[in-house]
Design a protein around this motif. Structure first.
Motif, mmCIF file in Angstrom:
data_model
loop_
_atom_site.group_PDB
_atom_site.id
_atom_site.type_symbol
_atom_site.label_atom_id
_atom_site.label_comp_id
_atom_site.label_asym_id
_atom_site.label_seq_id
_atom_site.Cartn_x
_atom_site.Cartn_y
_atom_site.Cartn_z
ATOM 1 N N PRO A 12 0.837 -1.205 0.000
ATOM 2 C CA PRO A 12 0.000 0.000 0.000
ATOM 3 C C PRO A 12 0.871 1.254 0.000
ATOM 4 N N ARG A 13 0.309 2.308 -0.492
ATOM 5 C CA ARG A 13 1.012 3.594 -0.498
ATOM 6 C C ARG A 13 0.821 4.243 0.860
ATOM 7 N N TYR A 35 -0.829 8.985 9.443
ATOM 8 C CA TYR A 35 -0.478 8.593 8.091
ATOM 9 C C TYR A 35 -1.723 8.245 7.288
ATOM 10 N N ARG A 36 -1.597 8.356 5.987
ATOM 11 C CA ARG A 36 -2.688 7.944 5.116
ATOM 12 C C ARG A 36 -2.190 6.757 4.306
ATOM 13 N N VAL A 37 -2.967 5.691 4.328
ATOM 14 C CA VAL A 37 -2.540 4.458 3.674
ATOM 15 C C VAL A 37 -3.589 4.048 2.647
ATOM 16 N N VAL A 86 -3.579 6.341 12.846
ATOM 17 C CA VAL A 86 -3.017 7.198 13.888
ATOM 18 C C VAL A 86 -2.294 6.324 14.911
ATOM 19 N N CYS A 87 -1.016 6.587 15.112
ATOM 20 C CA CYS A 87 -0.219 5.849 16.088
ATOM 21 C C CYS A 87 0.061 6.789 17.248
ATOM 22 N N LYS A 88 -0.267 6.358 18.432
ATOM 23 C CA LYS A 88 0.071 7.217 19.571
ATOM 24 C C LYS A 88 0.338 6.421 20.834
ATOM 25 N N ALA A 146 1.826 1.634 8.026
ATOM 26 C CA ALA A 146 2.051 2.941 8.650
ATOM 27 C C ALA A 146 3.044 2.824 9.801
ATOM 28 N N LEU A 147 2.942 1.731 10.540
ATOM 29 C CA LEU A 147 3.834 1.541 11.686
ATOM 30 C C LEU A 147 5.291 1.398 11.269
#
Ligand SMILES: [Zn+2]
Length: 88
Positions: free
Chosen positions: A22-23, A32-34, A44-46, A74-75
């Motif tokens: 994936p992009r 991030y947008r995937v 969203v990573c938090k 994204a991770l």
């Protein structure tokens, strides 16, 4: 949303991400947008107040608490950026 406890949890999702490639677009740190089958998903990573790392994705799978390949993709970017920040 799911709580990230370890890399083992992500193995299947990472394998899928490697296959589907994936992009991943950087929005801001932790966001991030995937690309997915039906357009873009936001991941969203938090880190929560009690120290847990949480990952949210707007896709259907993540809504049910599944580790999706969008989150894994994204991770991998997020972890790289976090390392850069620590060493900067
Ligand atoms: Zn997802």
């Amino acid at each position: 949303m799911f709580i990230l406890k370890g890399i083992e949890q992500l193995e299947k999702a990472i394998a899928k991400a490697k296959k589907l490639r994936p992009r991943v677009e950087f929005d801001c740190f932790g966001r991030y947008r995937v690309s997915g089958s039906k357009g873009y998903y936001t991941v969203v990573c938090k880190r929560s107040d009690n120290g847990y790392k949480t990952v949210e994705c707007t896709c259907k799978g993540a809504e049910k608490g599944l580790v999706c390949y969008h989150a894994a993709a994204a991770l991998s970017l997020h972890v790289g950026l976090a390392k850069q920040r620590q060493t900067a």
